[in-house]
Design a protein around this motif. Structure first.
Motif, PDB file in Angstrom:
ATOM      1  N   LEU A 226       4.014   4.168   8.409  1.00 11.67           N
ATOM      2  CA  LEU A 226       3.388   3.819   7.134  1.00 11.67           C
ATOM      3  C   LEU A 226       4.110   2.636   6.488  1.00 11.67           C
ATOM      4  O   LEU A 226       3.481   1.690   5.997  1.00 11.67           O
ATOM      5  CB  LEU A 226       3.410   5.023   6.202  1.00 11.67           C
ATOM      6  CG  LEU A 226       2.567   6.233   6.635  1.00 11.67           C
ATOM      7  CD1 LEU A 226       3.004   7.486   5.894  1.00 11.67           C
ATOM      8  CD2 LEU A 226       1.090   5.972   6.396  1.00 11.67           C
TER       9      LEU A 226
ATOM     10  N   ALA B 283       3.363  -0.725   8.286  1.00 10.09           N
ATOM     11  CA  ALA B 283       2.039  -1.268   7.969  1.00 10.09           C
ATOM     12  C   ALA B 283       2.025  -1.863   6.567  1.00 10.09           C
ATOM     13  O   ALA B 283       1.431  -2.923   6.322  1.00 10.09           O
ATOM     14  CB  ALA B 283       0.987  -0.167   8.095  1.00 10.09           C
ATOM     15  N   ILE B 284       2.692  -1.210   5.629  1.00  7.89           N
ATOM     16  CA  ILE B 284       2.764  -1.713   4.250  1.00  7.89           C
ATOM     17  C   ILE B 284       3.584  -3.007   4.201  1.00  7.89           C
ATOM     18  O   ILE B 284       3.225  -3.960   3.492  1.00  7.89           O
ATOM     19  CB  ILE B 284       3.366  -0.637   3.326  1.00  7.89           C
ATOM     20  CG1 ILE B 284       2.386   0.536   3.189  1.00  7.89           C
ATOM     21  CG2 ILE B 284       3.707  -1.213   1.967  1.00  7.89           C
ATOM     22  CD1 ILE B 284       2.951   1.740   2.470  1.00  7.89           C
TER      23      ILE B 284
ATOM     24  N   ALA C 231       1.523  -6.064   5.168  1.00  6.40           N
ATOM     25  CA  ALA C 231       0.642  -6.520   4.083  1.00  6.40           C
ATOM     26  C   ALA C 231       1.425  -7.261   3.009  1.00  6.40           C
ATOM     27  O   ALA C 231       0.976  -8.298   2.485  1.00  6.40           O
ATOM     28  CB  ALA C 231      -0.088  -5.319   3.480  1.00  6.40           C
TER      29      ALA C 231
ATOM     30  N   VAL D 205      -1.564  -4.142  -0.444  1.00  2.00           N
ATOM     31  CA  VAL D 205      -2.007  -3.555   0.832  1.00  2.00           C
ATOM     32  C   VAL D 205      -3.515  -3.725   0.982  1.00  2.00           C
ATOM     33  O   VAL D 205      -4.020  -4.117   2.039  1.00  2.00           O
ATOM     34  CB  VAL D 205      -1.605  -2.069   0.910  1.00  2.00           C
ATOM     35  CG1 VAL D 205      -2.299  -1.384   2.084  1.00  2.00           C
ATOM     36  CG2 VAL D 205      -0.089  -1.929   1.042  1.00  2.00           C
ATOM     37  N   ASN D 206      -4.254  -3.444  -0.075  1.00  3.44           N
ATOM     38  CA  ASN D 206      -5.712  -3.600  -0.026  1.00  3.44           C
ATOM     39  C   ASN D 206      -6.104  -5.067   0.168  1.00  3.44           C
ATOM     40  O   ASN D 206      -7.090  -5.370   0.857  1.00  3.44           O
ATOM     41  CB  ASN D 206      -6.343  -3.060  -1.308  1.00  3.44           C
ATOM     42  CG  ASN D 206      -6.232  -1.547  -1.407  1.00  3.44           C
ATOM     43  OD1 ASN D 206      -6.276  -0.856  -0.405  1.00  3.44           O
ATOM     44  ND2 ASN D 206      -6.064  -1.039  -2.621  1.00  3.44           N
TER      45      ASN D 206
ATOM     46  N   TYR E 276      -5.610  -5.476   4.130  1.00  5.43           N
ATOM     47  CA  TYR E 276      -6.359  -4.688   5.114  1.00  5.43           C
ATOM     48  C   TYR E 276      -7.859  -4.620   4.859  1.00  5.43           C
ATOM     49  O   TYR E 276      -8.646  -4.525   5.815  1.00  5.43           O
ATOM     50  CB  TYR E 276      -5.785  -3.265   5.198  1.00  5.43           C
ATOM     51  CG  TYR E 276      -4.464  -3.210   5.909  1.00  5.43           C
ATOM     52  CD1 TYR E 276      -4.397  -3.320   7.295  1.00  5.43           C
ATOM     53  CD2 TYR E 276      -3.273  -3.069   5.202  1.00  5.43           C
ATOM     54  CE1 TYR E 276      -3.173  -3.283   7.956  1.00  5.43           C
ATOM     55  CE2 TYR E 276      -2.041  -3.021   5.850  1.00  5.43           C
ATOM     56  CZ  TYR E 276      -2.005  -3.131   7.229  1.00  5.43           C
ATOM     57  OH  TYR E 276      -0.800  -3.108   7.878  1.00  5.43           O
TER      58      TYR E 276
ATOM     59  N   LEU F 158      -5.333   1.387   4.898  1.00  7.09           N
ATOM     60  CA  LEU F 158      -4.203   1.063   5.761  1.00  7.09           C
ATOM     61  C   LEU F 158      -4.618   1.255   7.216  1.00  7.09           C
ATOM     62  O   LEU F 158      -5.514   2.058   7.518  1.00  7.09           O
ATOM     63  CB  LEU F 158      -3.039   2.010   5.430  1.00  7.09           C
ATOM     64  CG  LEU F 158      -1.608   1.552   5.708  1.00  7.09           C
ATOM     65  CD1 LEU F 158      -1.294   0.285   4.937  1.00  7.09           C
ATOM     66  CD2 LEU F 158      -0.630   2.662   5.315  1.00  7.09           C
ATOM     67  N   ARG F 159      -3.955   0.499   8.087  1.00 10.14           N
ATOM     68  CA  ARG F 159      -4.236   0.668   9.511  1.00 10.14           C
ATOM     69  C   ARG F 159      -2.935   0.965  10.241  1.00 10.14           C
ATOM     70  O   ARG F 159      -1.950   0.246  10.105  1.00 10.14           O
ATOM     71  CB  ARG F 159      -4.890  -0.573  10.106  1.00 10.14           C
ATOM     72  CG  ARG F 159      -5.583  -0.258  11.430  1.00 10.14           C
ATOM     73  CD  ARG F 159      -6.433  -1.386  11.906  1.00 10.14           C
ATOM     74  NE  ARG F 159      -7.446  -0.931  12.833  1.00 10.14           N
ATOM     75  CZ  ARG F 159      -8.284  -1.743  13.448  1.00 10.14           C
ATOM     76  NH1 ARG F 159      -8.241  -3.049  13.220  1.00 10.14           N
ATOM     77  NH2 ARG F 159      -9.179  -1.264  14.287  1.00 10.14           N
TER      78      ARG F 159
ATOM     79  N   SER G 174      -4.128  -6.559  12.829  1.00 10.51           N
ATOM     80  CA  SER G 174      -3.587  -5.740  11.749  1.00 10.51           C
ATOM     81  C   SER G 174      -2.074  -5.775  11.686  1.00 10.51           C
ATOM     82  O   SER G 174      -1.474  -5.246  10.747  1.00 10.51           O
ATOM     83  CB  SER G 174      -4.060  -4.290  11.906  1.00 10.51           C
ATOM     84  OG  SER G 174      -5.462  -4.212  11.895  1.00 10.51           O
TER      85      SER G 174
END
Length: 516
Positions: free
Chosen positions: A135, A138-139, A142, A258-259, A262, A308-309, A318
């Motif tokens: 997690l 991935a954050i 971004a 993050v949005n 992604y 999130l991916r 991604s």
């Protein structure tokens, strides 16, 4: 002085998620039968198989792929017993059982595709888990993308390593000054036992050349099943202290970043899919409707929900930054490394080897502040597949497995008790025989044969009578007590064989010889 911002969030899966652990289901640790995968450890083989079968496995192990195929064939033949020793069950997706059956009976190359990568799970319960490191990674991607593009003058050149990019963007030199040290994300854990995994088929799809997708190799992989709403609970905290500056002012800001990264990626995938038709029509439509839900859009804009991916098969797009999507190809035999643009490739969940359409992407999840998940998420999940039916099937198989296991254990216990009783009986017999003379042992043998029903009612022509006659002929030198025992045995055998002493003079004289 330190303080922190803390928020509990709930996570829903919008597509299958595979988080690799480097571990696989070996071909000797699972069986797929009747719509379910049965998983078991090596100890199950020793519990379920006979010594002869275990010796066969040992012999096959040294014979290459052909030997491995023979081992799996032996396991499949004994699948009903092995099922009873399964540690846990995993649901399977469309086309998996057919693919499995074809591969285990196919060529050596086909059989090598039986190795099945595991997704991250709890070590004891087997429940799926989404590691906090995944997690956070991935954050971080971004946030890095936002940071890079917030400085137009910044040039990454050909750098693609996240830590190096982070060091250049934030200008920190040591790892202990990494701003993301202030972000603590716990593992996202399943909220209950209903949260489940699924075995799915995957293949690589080319977004530009559909012909390449049709010839792509297909494999099996374990993934967290899609469409599970508020299935995981995640806790994240942002610490503030004087030593390290956090990457953002608060968690709400981080969620909006993050949005920012992604959401356009998913929107672009759906737009491309309108041309290629790779995704299942119902899935693409439901996902598009979810992204247009007003309540969800508001939550995402306010930093109370984020897309999130995650995972290995989520695609390089991604995991790389906008305008810097290049990968390093290592040179061979001293040749220099090459920097190339990303290929137009993505691994998708498929329903069969030849079925390019009807696919789903990997890795998409939605995180929402606890208690704020929109109703649209449940509506989206309902369009994927009948989860209740799948869970019901797993529950029924588990109940049947438990019943069969109990029956098997009862039968094994009864068999053990019979074996113990027989062993005790044989021991008592041996002890009894040891206390007898040779003459008594011979009489005991006749007595035992009679009690087992040998030649009952068949008259004096049988071997049992002949053996008695032989003892009578040599008993003149026996002690009186043993002659008396032989007399009682002879009378019992006369009755057992159905001999009428009034009509059979020879038999009568033989018995009378003992009385004299």
């Amino acid at each position: 002085m330190s303080f922190f911002s803390h928020q509990p969030w709930m996570l829903s899966t919008l597509s299958p998620v595979h988080l690799g652990t480097g571990l696989d289901y070996e071909f000797t640790s699972y069986l797929i039968d009747d719509g379910v995968m049965y998983c078991f450890g090596e100890s199950a083989l020793f519990d379920a198989l006979s010594p002869i079968q275990l010796a066969q496995i040992s012999d096959y192990a040294d014979k290459g792929v052909a030997g491995l195929k023979s081992i799996h064939a032996l396991l499949h033949t004994n699948r009903e017993v092995l099922k009873l020793h399964a540690s846990h069950l995993v649901a399977i997706g469309e086309g998996v059982e057919q693919f499995y059956s074809k591969r285990k009976a196919g060529t050596d190359k086909d059989f090598n595709q039986m190795l099945l990568p595991k997704t991250a799970s709890e070590p004891f319960s087997g429940s799926p888990v989404l590691p906090g490191t995944a997690l956070k990674g991935a954050i971080r991607t971004a946030w890095l993308d936002w940071k890079v593009h917030s400085k137009p003058q910044f040039a990454l050149k050909n750098e693609s390593r996240p830590l190096k990019i982070l060091q250049q963007v934030t200008e920190f030199e040591k790892v202990d000054k990494d701003p993301f040290k202030t972000l603590r994300i716990a593992d996202a854990r399943a909220v209950n036992a209903q949260v489940h995994k699924k075995i799915v088929l995957f293949s690589s799809h080319d977004w530009i050349d559909a012909k390449k997708s049709k010839s792509a190799r297909v494999g099996m992989v374990e993934a967290v099943a899609a469409g599970q709403v508020d299935a995981f609970e995640m806790d994240w905290r942002l610490w503030f202290n004087q030593d390290v500056k956090p990457p953002v002012e608060d968690l709400t800001q981080l969620a909006t970043l993050v949005n920012r990264f992604y959401l356009p990626i998913l929107q672009e995938e759906l737009a491309r899919n309108a041309q290629t038709g790779y995704y299942a029509e119902s899935y693409a439509s439901a996902l598009s409707q979810l992204l247009h839900d007003h309540q969800l859009q508001q939550l995402m804009a306010q930093g109370q929900a984020m897309l999130l991916r995650l995972g290995r098969y989520s695609g390089a797009v991604s995991k790389t930054l906008n305008d810097h999507r290049k990968i390093k190809i290592l040179g061979q035999k001293g040749a220099p490394n090459q920097i190339k643009s990303l290929p137009h490739e993505q691994r998708l969940v498929v329903s069969g080897e030849k079925n390019v359409s009807g696919s789903e992407p990997f890795g998409w999840v939605l995180l929402v502040e606890q208690g704020l998940t929109p109703a649209a998420v449940k509506m989206f999940a309902a369009t994927l597949y009948d989860q209740d039916a799948q869970l019901q099937k797993l529950a029924e198989v588990a109940a049947s497995q438990q019943h069969n296991r109990e029956q098997y254990q009862l039968e094994q216990q009864q068999r053990l008790e019979r074996e113990q009783a027989y062993a005790a009986e044989q021991a008592a017999k041996a002890e009894k025989l040891a206390a007898m003379s040779d003459n008594q042992q011979q009489m005991f043998g006749l007595q035992e044969r009679m009690e087992k029903g040998e030649s009952k009612g068949k008259g004096p022509s049988e071997k049992l009578w002949g053996d008695l006659r032989g003892l009578i002929q040599i008993c003149d030198v026996w002690p009186a007590a043993e002659r008396q025992q032989l007399l009682q045995l002879a009378k019992a055998l006369v009755t057992h064989l159905g001999i009428d002493l009034k009509k059979n003079k020879k038999a009568k004289e033989l018995v009378k010889q003992l009385e004299g």
